[in-house]
Design an enzyme around this catalytic site. Structure first.
Site, PDB file in Angstrom:
ATOM      1  N   CYS A 158      34.166  33.176  31.068  1.00  0.00           N
ATOM      2  CA  CYS A 158      34.144  31.756  30.779  1.00  0.00           C
ATOM      3  C   CYS A 158      33.374  31.374  29.742  1.00  0.00           C
ATOM      4  O   CYS A 158      33.445  30.672  28.973  1.00  0.00           O
ATOM      5  CB  CYS A 158      34.503  30.788  32.077  1.00  0.00           C
ATOM      6  SG  CYS A 158      33.118  31.500  33.344  1.00  0.00           S
TER       7      CYS A 158
HETATM    8  N1  LIG Z   1      36.286  31.011  38.272  1.00  0.00           N
HETATM    9  C1  LIG Z   1      36.052  30.863  37.243  1.00  0.00           C
HETATM   10  O1  LIG Z   1      35.899  30.000  36.362  1.00  0.00           O
HETATM   11  C2  LIG Z   1      36.378  32.293  36.266  1.00  0.00           C
HETATM   12  C3  LIG Z   1      36.578  32.066  34.747  1.00  0.00           C
HETATM   13  C4  LIG Z   1      36.574  33.337  34.299  1.00  0.00           C
HETATM   14  C5  LIG Z   1      37.062  34.662  34.889  1.00  0.00           C
HETATM   15  N2  LIG Z   1      36.830  34.560  36.136  1.00  0.00           N
HETATM   16  C6  LIG Z   1      36.819  35.884  36.754  1.00  0.00           C
HETATM   17  O2  LIG Z   1      38.165  35.897  37.771  1.00  0.00           O
HETATM   18  C7  LIG Z   1      38.083  36.652  38.872  1.00  0.00           C
HETATM   19  C8  LIG Z   1      38.653  35.815  39.877  1.00  0.00           C
HETATM   20  O3  LIG Z   1      37.783  34.546  40.067  1.00  0.00           O
HETATM   21  P1  LIG Z   1      37.893  33.498  40.879  1.00  0.00           P
HETATM   22  O4  LIG Z   1      36.934  32.573  40.569  1.00  0.00           O
HETATM   23  O5  LIG Z   1      39.457  33.156  40.828  1.00  0.00           O
HETATM   24  O6  LIG Z   1      37.531  34.128  42.422  1.00  0.00           O
HETATM   25  P2  LIG Z   1      37.584  33.528  43.597  1.00  0.00           P
HETATM   26  O7  LIG Z   1      38.233  32.105  43.706  1.00  0.00           O
HETATM   27  O8  LIG Z   1      36.725  34.126  44.560  1.00  0.00           O
HETATM   28  O9  LIG Z   1      38.998  34.464  44.257  1.00  0.00           O
HETATM   29  C9  LIG Z   1      38.910  35.725  44.260  1.00  0.00           C
HETATM   30  C10 LIG Z   1      40.264  36.349  44.701  1.00  0.00           C
HETATM   31  O10 LIG Z   1      40.018  37.567  44.901  1.00  0.00           O
HETATM   32  C11 LIG Z   1      40.341  38.207  46.395  1.00  0.00           C
HETATM   33  N3  LIG Z   1      39.551  39.030  46.849  1.00  0.00           N
HETATM   34  C12 LIG Z   1      38.284  38.862  46.940  1.00  0.00           C
HETATM   35  N4  LIG Z   1      37.483  40.046  47.398  1.00  0.00           N
HETATM   36  C13 LIG Z   1      38.657  40.992  47.160  1.00  0.00           C
HETATM   37  C14 LIG Z   1      38.538  42.385  47.641  1.00  0.00           C
HETATM   38  N5  LIG Z   1      37.414  43.054  47.604  1.00  0.00           N
HETATM   39  N6  LIG Z   1      39.648  43.210  47.541  1.00  0.00           N
HETATM   40  C15 LIG Z   1      40.694  42.460  47.303  1.00  0.00           C
HETATM   41  N7  LIG Z   1      40.926  41.243  46.865  1.00  0.00           N
HETATM   42  C16 LIG Z   1      39.529  40.318  47.074  1.00  0.00           C
HETATM   43  C17 LIG Z   1      40.405  36.797  46.905  1.00  0.00           C
HETATM   44  O11 LIG Z   1      41.519  37.173  48.038  1.00  0.00           O
HETATM   45  P3  LIG Z   1      41.551  36.499  49.536  1.00  0.00           P
HETATM   46  O12 LIG Z   1      40.625  35.119  49.404  1.00  0.00           O
HETATM   47  O13 LIG Z   1      42.920  36.279  49.640  1.00  0.00           O
HETATM   48  O14 LIG Z   1      40.779  37.595  50.482  1.00  0.00           O
HETATM   49  C18 LIG Z   1      40.909  36.048  45.993  1.00  0.00           C
HETATM   50  O15 LIG Z   1      42.385  35.808  46.017  1.00  0.00           O
HETATM   51  C19 LIG Z   1      36.527  37.340  38.986  1.00  0.00           C
HETATM   52  O16 LIG Z   1      36.563  38.377  38.238  1.00  0.00           O
HETATM   53  C20 LIG Z   1      36.037  36.159  37.907  1.00  0.00           C
HETATM   54  O17 LIG Z   1      34.719  36.608  37.477  1.00  0.00           O
HETATM   55  C21 LIG Z   1      36.455  33.545  37.051  1.00  0.00           C
END
Ligand SMILES: NC(=O)c1ccc[n+]([C@@H]2O[C@H](COP(=O)([O-])OP(=O)(O)OC[C@H]3O[C@@H](n4cnc5c(N)ncnc54)[C@H](OP(=O)(O)O)[C@@H]3O)[C@@H](O)[C@H]2O)c1
Length: 348
Positions: A158
């Site tokens: 991001c």
């Molecule tokens: N947030 C942002 O602004 C943003 C922007 C760009 C890119 N990203 C990237 O996108 C990805 C997701 O980010 P997010 O912010 O959406 O994260 P998040 O809200 O923390 O969600 C993480 C997801 O991954 C699952 N998860 C966590 N640990 C896991 C594991 N060990 N094995 C399998 N599933 C697992 C969780 O599932 P459960 O909760 O069902 O266990 C949840 O669905 C990350 O790599 C992040 O760097 C995020």
């Protein structure tokens, strides 16, 4: 009817309960050319109506969140979005490519081309080296041709999206007088993901802000890699990320030294020309500084430019929604490019 159905792309999502997974669901259920057939997550133990997690989707879709099932996603989907924490997607990428699926990875696993650099910044050895070599960096505005041909798109970070969109045209123009850029970015709290953390608890965060990972954020080498590929020089980025007490949005202030001769108006025209074919970048008039609320909930990045001619110092401000252009919106934009559809299809 059969023909219409046959033309629908079947997509899957792993990580459907996270912030970016949630945003992907919102976009994909309305996308006219795809059907979201598998929305999986680790914490889902039995099929669960999506409205049980995300109340605004009540009566919008009959989608069910389901437990992670590798065989099912391989059998039922043509393309899979991975919205998992970084270091958790490289193995998925490997197996899905082996099963001849297309993949858009929202994590950082396939962004840095050099596996040694990956290990240094992500603290884990890369285990999908061949797939890393095939991955295409998905900053749509700079990479359309490669994305179109790709089977594995590494969706950008991001912060990196905000910085590279702000700096890219000046690097491409070859008008930098100093290859070091300084970027200061302020992000809403969803950037840290949904997993609870005391630091981001409302009473801790309200009325406060702080810098973190100064000179140590993993998006820094990503920005340098992306920008260095645009021109003839290696670009260095000094980067300070900060968290602010709002839910979503990133405002970046980028400082650069440029060759004399162009004023704010000329730079603004040059940026407009550069992004003329890019539906999601809006270059604002000189002095019309963008704010987070101009872009939150949209896939737009708004940019404004000012040059101090006495010092040849250029300042570029960019704003975007970290969960849309910074994650899920751009992921869908990349899918659209991969399938030769209109870049804006299903995103609006
Ligand atoms: N947030 C942002 O602004 C943003 C922007 C760009 C890119 N990203 C990237 O996108 C990805 C997701 O980010 P997010 O912010 O959406 O994260 P998040 O809200 O923390 O969600 C993480 C997801 O991954 C699952 N998860 C966590 N640990 C896991 C594991 N060990 N094995 C399998 N599933 C697992 C969780 O599932 P459960 O909760 O069902 O266990 C949840 O669905 C990350 O790599 C992040 O760097 C995020």
């Amino acid at each position: 009817v059969k023909q219409v159905f046959a033309s629908v792309l079947k997509v899957g999502l792993i990580g459907s309960t996270g912030y970016s997974g949630e945003e992907l669901i919102r976009i994909l259920i309305r996308h006219p050319k795809v059907k979201l057939v598998c929305a999986m997550s680790r914490s889902i133990k039995a099929p669960t109506g999506v409205e049980k997690r995300f109340g605004d989707l009540r009566k919008q879709t009959d989608l069910k969140l389901i437990p992670i099932d590798e065989e099912k996603i391989i059998q039922e989907c043509d393309l899979v979005f991975l919205a998992l924490p970084h270091t958790q997607t490289m193995e998925w990428g490997k197996r899905l490519l082996a099963a001849r699926k297309k993949v858009v990875d929202l994590a950082g696993d396939f962004r840095l081309k050099d596996p040694i650099l990956f290990e240094k910044w992500y603290g884990k050895k890369h285990t999908a080296i061949d797939e890393l070599a095939q991955a295409v960096y998905g900053l749509t505005e700079f990479n359309r041709e490669a994305i179109r041909k790709s089977r594995l798109v590494a969706n950008p970070g991001c912060y990196a999206t905000g910085v590279v969109l702000a700096a890219g045209p000046m690097v491409k123009e070859g008008r930098l007088s100093d290859t070091e850029l300084i970027a200061d970015s302020k992000s809403g709290i969803t950037g840290a993901g949904r997993e609870p953390n005391a630091r981001f608890h409302f009473p801790e965060m309200a009325g406060d802000m702080w810098a973190y990972k100064v000179n140590q954020h993993q998006h820094q080498p990503e920005m340098e890699q992306a920008l260095s590929r645009l021109g003839k020089d290696d670009i260095q980025v000094t980067f300070t990320p900060q968290v602010i007490p709002t839910d979503r949005g990133i405002l970046t202030t980028l400082y650069a030294r440029v060759h004399p001769g162009w004023d704010s108006q000329m730079w603004t025209q040059a940026y407009r020309k550069f992004y003329a074919e890019s539906p999601y970048v809006r270059v604002r008039d000189v002095g019309d500084w963008p704010r987070l609320k101009d872009v939150v909930g949209t896939n737009f990045t708004d940019i404004a430019i000012s040059v101090n001619p006495a010092r040849d110092r250029m300042i570029v401000i960019s704003v975007l929604d970290n969960l849309v252009k910074g994650a899920s919106g751009q992921a869908v934009q990349n899918m659209n490019v991969m399938y030769g559809w209109k870049e804006t299809e299903g995103i609006s």
